[in-house]
Design an enzyme around this catalytic site. Structure first.
Site, PDB file in Angstrom:
ATOM      1  CE  LYS A 231      -4.480   0.701   0.017  1.00 28.54           C
ATOM      2  NZ  LYS A 231      -5.531  -0.196  -0.518  1.00 28.54           N
TER       3      LYS A 231
HETATM    4  P1  NAD Z   1     -12.892   7.605  -3.103  1.00 29.66           P
HETATM    5  O1  NAD Z   1     -11.896   8.647  -2.784  1.00 29.66           O
HETATM    6  O2  NAD Z   1     -13.302   7.422  -4.515  1.00 29.66           O
HETATM    7  O3  NAD Z   1     -14.228   7.841  -2.235  1.00 29.66           O
HETATM    8  C1  NAD Z   1     -14.234   7.964  -0.849  1.00 29.66           C
HETATM    9  C2  NAD Z   1     -15.606   8.460  -0.402  1.00 29.66           C
HETATM   10  O4  NAD Z   1     -15.664   8.403   1.016  1.00 29.66           O
HETATM   11  C3  NAD Z   1     -15.924   9.887  -0.795  1.00 29.66           C
HETATM   12  O5  NAD Z   1     -17.283   9.983  -1.166  1.00 29.66           O
HETATM   13  C4  NAD Z   1     -15.698  10.670   0.499  1.00 29.66           C
HETATM   14  O6  NAD Z   1     -16.494  11.844   0.582  1.00 29.66           O
HETATM   15  C5  NAD Z   1     -16.163   9.653   1.505  1.00 29.66           C
HETATM   16  N1  NAD Z   1     -15.602   9.884   2.838  1.00 29.66           N
HETATM   17  C6  NAD Z   1     -14.343  10.197   3.174  1.00 29.66           C
HETATM   18  N2  NAD Z   1     -14.253  10.320   4.510  1.00 29.66           N
HETATM   19  C7  NAD Z   1     -15.478  10.058   5.005  1.00 29.66           C
HETATM   20  C8  NAD Z   1     -16.018  10.028   6.297  1.00 29.66           C
HETATM   21  N3  NAD Z   1     -15.241  10.285   7.345  1.00 29.66           N
HETATM   22  N4  NAD Z   1     -17.331   9.703   6.430  1.00 29.66           N
HETATM   23  C9  NAD Z   1     -18.105   9.440   5.350  1.00 29.66           C
HETATM   24  N5  NAD Z   1     -17.633   9.453   4.106  1.00 29.66           N
HETATM   25  C10 NAD Z   1     -16.355   9.772   3.938  1.00 29.66           C
HETATM   26  O7  NAD Z   1     -12.291   6.250  -2.505  1.00 29.66           O
HETATM   27  P2  NAD Z   1     -12.648   4.740  -2.906  1.00 29.66           P
HETATM   28  O8  NAD Z   1     -11.661   4.284  -3.898  1.00 29.66           O
HETATM   29  O9  NAD Z   1     -14.099   4.638  -3.174  1.00 29.66           O
HETATM   30  O10 NAD Z   1     -12.291   4.000  -1.535  1.00 29.66           O
HETATM   31  C11 NAD Z   1     -13.208   3.921  -0.452  1.00 29.66           C
HETATM   32  C12 NAD Z   1     -12.852   2.721   0.411  1.00 29.66           C
HETATM   33  O11 NAD Z   1     -12.879   1.548  -0.406  1.00 29.66           O
HETATM   34  C13 NAD Z   1     -11.449   2.775   1.008  1.00 29.66           C
HETATM   35  O12 NAD Z   1     -11.447   2.135   2.262  1.00 29.66           O
HETATM   36  C14 NAD Z   1     -10.626   1.961   0.020  1.00 29.66           C
HETATM   37  O13 NAD Z   1      -9.451   1.445   0.602  1.00 29.66           O
HETATM   38  C15 NAD Z   1     -11.631   0.885  -0.305  1.00 29.66           C
HETATM   39  N6  NAD Z   1     -11.338   0.160  -1.530  1.00 29.66           N
HETATM   40  C16 NAD Z   1     -11.324   0.809  -2.737  1.00 29.66           C
HETATM   41  C17 NAD Z   1     -11.017   0.085  -3.882  1.00 29.66           C
HETATM   42  C18 NAD Z   1     -11.033   0.715  -5.238  1.00 29.66           C
HETATM   43  O14 NAD Z   1     -10.857  -0.020  -6.227  1.00 29.66           O
HETATM   44  N7  NAD Z   1     -11.247   2.003  -5.369  1.00 29.66           N
HETATM   45  C19 NAD Z   1     -10.721  -1.281  -3.803  1.00 29.66           C
HETATM   46  C20 NAD Z   1     -10.758  -1.911  -2.563  1.00 29.66           C
HETATM   47  C21 NAD Z   1     -11.069  -1.169  -1.445  1.00 29.66           C
END
Ligand code: NAD
Length: 419
Positions: free
Chosen positions: A109
């Site tokens: 990561k």
């Molecule tokens: P992103 O940046 O696209 O979206 C994050 C979202 O979370 C945004 O809408 C933001 O406003 C919201 N957010 C941030 N802090 C917050 C809070 N304190 N309370 C409520 N909402 C909040 O990120 P993403 O890629 O969608 O990732 C989100 C989660 O999914 C993370 O934990 C990431 O590790 C996990 N994840 C993502 C992927 C991927 O392919 N993008 C894969 C596996 C896991």
């Protein structure tokens, strides 16, 4: 990070989860020491020229946890709150995630402490290119392959790919995944995490005899994982009753239209004040009346303080590390089925694996083939974890961790300790 969890340490939580599984597996103390410690931790301090002419130094990290099953793989997040311990936890979870779905990668990561919302595109590009250069001493298509995570996207991946390729003198698309299609990205990668969440949630609903059609869904986070999951659950016939982002939560018991909410967010920068919905505080999304809860934002949000008030029958963890071990115990006791992060959101890394394979072969697949291959892998992994949970009469997190950790331990054991 949320105020009430400011003392929360994701790495301590990851180690606690690891110890529970290691104990149940009867792993030796020597093996535990290897597996609870990341293989490499790189910290870089990178000067970046801002648009106003000043130079600001940012701190970034890249951590590789275990690479005995294959090259390291894991996203890069940009956030003012990211810490080395958070990145260590996320790298460890990546090792288990790749193992639980049976794809040949180890865990990694990365993160940079910055606030991308306050930076211009030019500043972000210079930050990304300098960070990519600094971590290139350990990153590469056969050693460690980054991907998008919180606040990074296909454009950021394109800059990393281009920077790495410039240094090598020719294009190396396989150095990152989650790239735009035009430079070797994969069909289906953008939707992959949410698609995987839908596949395993379908399986879980079937397991507890709950029809998905008409099920009420609440989703925390409206980015890549949460925003697309909202659309997919809506298309599946579920009623998306609550959506949230970092500013707050919107709720309508009659259901929200995720496409209309997305348009609203694109115009206003937040889901808040969406017409025909009640506005709630950010964390209330976790407690609204619903059948399925999808945390898709940050770590440590379902804790001993609020787990008792979670009303969902299924919690499908699109986010990494949203539930603390104490909350796990509370949810298990009240019969809530938690599909753990390392299984629920593994669709992202699985299609990243497909992207990497396609890049290495320079031979690309269609979206139907990708979705079908993803479904096979997600369903197989869900069934294996469910079987393990039945066998040990434990929650799915412990079952998934046991399955994954046993696989990583076996690879570590059979390769032996060098020299
Ligand atoms: P992103 O940046 O696209 O979206 C994050 C979202 O979370 C945004 O809408 C933001 O406003 C919201 N957010 C941030 N802090 C917050 C809070 N304190 N309370 C409520 N909402 C909040 O990120 P993403 O890629 O969608 O990732 C989100 C989660 O999914 C993370 O934990 C990431 O590790 C996990 N994840 C993502 C992927 C991927 O392919 N993008 C894969 C596996 C896991």
């Amino acid at each position: 990070m949320l105020e009430h969890v400011s003392m929360f340490n994701p790495y301590h939580m990851a180690v606690q989860q690891f110890e529970l599984a290691a104990e149940k597996l009867g792993l030796s103390e020597d093996m535990r020491e290897i597996l609870r410690t990341p293989k490499r931790e790189l910290t870089v301090n990178i000067p970046v020229r801002l648009d106003n002419g000043r130079i600001k130094t940012f701190t970034g990290f890249r951590v590789q946890h275990n690479v005995n099953r294959g090259p390291a793989k894991g996203g890069i997040r940009y956030s003012p709150d990211v810490t080395l311990d958070e990145v260590k936890a996320l790298a460890m979870w990546m090792s288990w995630k790749c193992a639980v779905v049976g794809i040949p990668f180890g865990g990694a990561k990365g993160g940079v402490i910055c606030n991308p919302k306050q930076m211009t595109p030019g500043e972000l590009e210079r930050l990304t290119r300098r960070f990519a250069t600094e971590i290139s001493i350990i990153v590469g298509p056969h050693s460690d392959i980054p991907a998008p995570d919180v606040n990074t996207n296909p454009q950021v991946m394109a800059w990393i790919m281009d920077t790495y390729s410039m240094h090598e003198g020719f294009s190396i698309p396989a150095v990152v995944t989650g790239k735009p299609l035009s430079i070797g990205g994969s069909e289906g990668r953008n939707e992959a995490t949410a698609t995987g969440v839908l596949f395993v949630t379908r399986r879980a609903a079937h397991r507890i005899g709950m029809p998905l059609k008409g099920a009420r869904v609440a989703i925390q986070g409206f980015g890549n994982a949460g925003g697309i999951a909202a659309r997919l659950f809506h298309n599946e016939g579920c009623k998306v009753v609550a959506l949230s982002d970092s500013q707050g939560c919107i709720y309508n018991e009659a259901g929200l239209d995720p496409t209309a909410v997305l348009r609203h967010k694109q115009e206003r920068g937040t889901v808040m004040n969406f017409p025909l919905a009640r506005s709630l505080r950010p964390l209330e999304v976790l407690e609204v009346p619903c059948d399925i809860l999808v945390p898709a934002a940050v770590e440590g949000v379902i804790t001993s303080a609020n787990a008792g008030r979670v009303q969902a029958r299924i919690v499908s963890e699109a986010a990494n590390g949203p539930t603390t071990p104490e909350a796990d115990r509370i949810l298990f006791k009240k019969g809530c089925l938690v599909i753990p992060d390392i299984l629920a959101n593994a669709g992202g890394v699985t299609v990243s694996y497909f992207e990497w394979v396609q890049d290495l072969q320079s031979f690309f697949w269609g979206v139907e083939e990708i979705t079908q291959k993803l479904e096979v892998i997600m369903n197989r992994a869900f069934d294996a974890v469910a079987q393990e949970a039945d066998r040990y009469n434990c929650d799915m997190r412990l079952a998934a961790n046991m399955l994954a950790i046993a696989r990583v331990a076996e690879a570590t054991q059979v390769r032996g300790i060098y020299p």
